[in-house]
Design a protein around this motif. Structure first.
Motif, short mmCIF file in Angstrom:
data_model
loop_
_atom_site.label_atom_id
_atom_site.label_comp_id
_atom_site.label_asym_id
_atom_site.label_seq_id
_atom_site.Cartn_x
_atom_site.Cartn_y
_atom_site.Cartn_z
N THR A 130 -12.88 1.22 -5.95
CA THR A 130 -13.38 0.36 -7.04
C THR A 130 -13.56 -1.08 -6.57
N ALA A 131 -12.54 -1.61 -5.89
CA ALA A 131 -12.62 -2.98 -5.38
C ALA A 131 -13.78 -3.12 -4.40
N GLY A 143 6.08 9.65 -7.09
CA GLY A 143 5.09 10.72 -6.95
C GLY A 143 4.05 10.38 -5.89
N ASP A 144 3.04 11.22 -5.82
CA ASP A 144 1.95 11.04 -4.86
C ASP A 144 0.95 10.03 -5.43
N THR A 145 0.83 8.89 -4.78
CA THR A 145 -0.04 7.81 -5.27
C THR A 145 -1.38 7.77 -4.54
N THR A 146 -1.70 8.82 -3.79
CA THR A 146 -2.93 8.81 -2.99
C THR A 146 -4.16 8.60 -3.85
N VAL A 147 -4.23 9.30 -4.98
CA VAL A 147 -5.42 9.23 -5.84
C VAL A 147 -5.58 7.83 -6.41
N THR A 148 -4.52 7.27 -6.98
CA THR A 148 -4.63 5.95 -7.62
C THR A 148 -4.88 4.85 -6.58
N ARG A 149 -4.27 4.97 -5.40
CA ARG A 149 -4.52 3.99 -4.34
C ARG A 149 -5.97 4.06 -3.87
N THR A 150 -6.45 5.29 -3.68
CA THR A 150 -7.84 5.47 -3.21
C THR A 150 -8.83 4.96 -4.25
N TYR A 151 -8.55 5.27 -5.52
CA TYR A 151 -9.45 4.81 -6.58
C TYR A 151 -9.49 3.29 -6.64
N THR A 174 -4.70 -9.27 1.86
CA THR A 174 -3.29 -9.44 2.22
C THR A 174 -2.40 -8.47 1.46
N GLN A 175 -2.78 -8.16 0.20
CA GLN A 175 -1.99 -7.20 -0.59
C GLN A 175 -2.11 -5.80 0.01
N ARG A 176 -3.30 -5.47 0.49
CA ARG A 176 -3.53 -4.12 1.01
C ARG A 176 -3.08 -3.95 2.46
N PHE A 177 -3.40 -4.94 3.29
CA PHE A 177 -3.22 -4.76 4.73
C PHE A 177 -2.34 -5.83 5.39
N GLY A 178 -1.78 -6.76 4.60
CA GLY A 178 -1.01 -7.86 5.19
C GLY A 178 0.47 -7.58 5.26
N GLN A 179 0.84 -6.44 5.88
CA GLN A 179 2.26 -6.09 5.95
C GLN A 179 3.06 -7.13 6.72
#
Length: 312
Positions: free
Chosen positions: A204-205, A192-200, A263-268
């Motif tokens: 939060t972090a 599904g669309d994970t935009t909301v949970t990713r943004t939240y 690294t989890q978010r941007f370390g592709q």
């Protein structure tokens, strides 16, 4: 056809791969994991036992140390037992409910620990800049209330994460290339669309880390300001000794946490096994070293620990 790729979230099971690319070394990797975990448990439970037994340690600073010890135990225990089951017994399956529960408790404890570190920074500020009012500003009751507020804040901030994920459909391929249920890794399993949970999760972090670090920086800024106004070398040394332990613990906690999160978010471009090992440092090393740091630097605690560990 799309319906064939979806499985109701309450009936599905995820598969945790452990450390992808290093499966053949899982047994060897488990040795330092188990040693660090057990050492951390022993050290933190020893701090809790000694502070609980000794009436003279029933003070705000030691109550904060107990809170830190509890978060260390909770953080490592949220991950390491399951990881060892993967490494030793190849038990990789975890239900969606179990996965979301692990994710909730892990992130909640991290947020609580951050709040505890902020409170400890404020404790050091009051101890150094307002020593005569310390006993009236920071009482045991007030510390307990701050601890409760830290827990409430963490629950309110983190609870939406698993709730948002639980409403999403998960794909037929439910293999998580990780050894625990990290938020982004679980979100990637959804069709599904994970935009909301990713943004939240990102907001939060950002809010927790930035706000907490701002409060810590403010406390130490005020300490440095008063520090520069005093010319006594003896007072300087005492103030430095008072802050050293907290600064060490804070650096050990926030540095690997920030690095792991980024690294989890941007370390592709970073290999998955490198990301997971870096994350493991955060969950293993600080819980093991925090009791040692405070045991070495805090004479009163060191003496009481020696009373129980050096008996003949």
């Amino acid at each position: 056809m799309a319906a064939l790729n979806l499985t109701p979230s309450d009936l599905s099971t995820f598969t945790l791969m452990g450390i992808p690319g290093l499966e053949v070394a899982h047994v060897w990797i488990s040795i330092p994991f188990a040693m660090f975990y057990i050492t951390g448990l022993l050290g933190n439970f020893l701090v809790l036992f000694v502070v609980g037994k000794e009436q003279t340690l029933h003070k705000p600073m030691y109550l904060l140390l107990c809170m830190l010890a509890l978060t260390d135990i909770g953080m490592s225990t949220s991950i390491i037992p399951k990881a060892l089951c993967i490494f030793w017994f190849n038990l990789k399956g975890i239900t969606v409910g179990g996965c979301l529960t692990q994710m909730f408790f892990l992130h909640m404890v991290i947020v609580v620990q951050s709040a505890v570190l902020v409170t400890m920074a404020f404790d050091r500020y009051v101890a150094i800049c307002n020593p005569l009012r310390y006993a009236t500003i920071l009482t045991n009751t007030r510390i307990a209330k701050l601890g409760l507020l830290s827990l409430i804040r963490a629950v309110l901030l983190i609870l939406p994460m698993p709730l948002l994920l639980s409403r999403l459909p998960f794909c037929a391929n439910r293999i998580i290339p990780h050894m625990y249920c990290e938020h982004i890794a679980v979100a990637k399993m959804s069709c599904g669309d994970t935009t909301v949970t990713r943004t939240y999760g990102l907001v939060t972090a950002f809010v927790v880390i930035v706000l907490d670090l701002m409060f810590i920086a403010l406390s130490y800024g005020l300490i440095i300001r008063d520090f520069l106004r005093i010319s006594s070398k003896e007072v300087h040394q005492k103030a430095l000794n008072t802050c050293t332990s907290h600064i060490c613990v804070m650096l050990m906690s926030y540095t690997p946490c920030l690095f792991s999160y980024l690294t989890q978010r941007f370390g592709q471009g970073i290999a998955p096994h490198v990301q997971i090992i870096l994350a493991s440092i955060y969950f293993l090393v600080p819980p093991m070293l925090n009791p040692i740091i405070y045991g070495v630097k805090t004479k009163e605690l060191r003496d009481k620990v020696g009373k129980y560990t050096c008996r003949r």
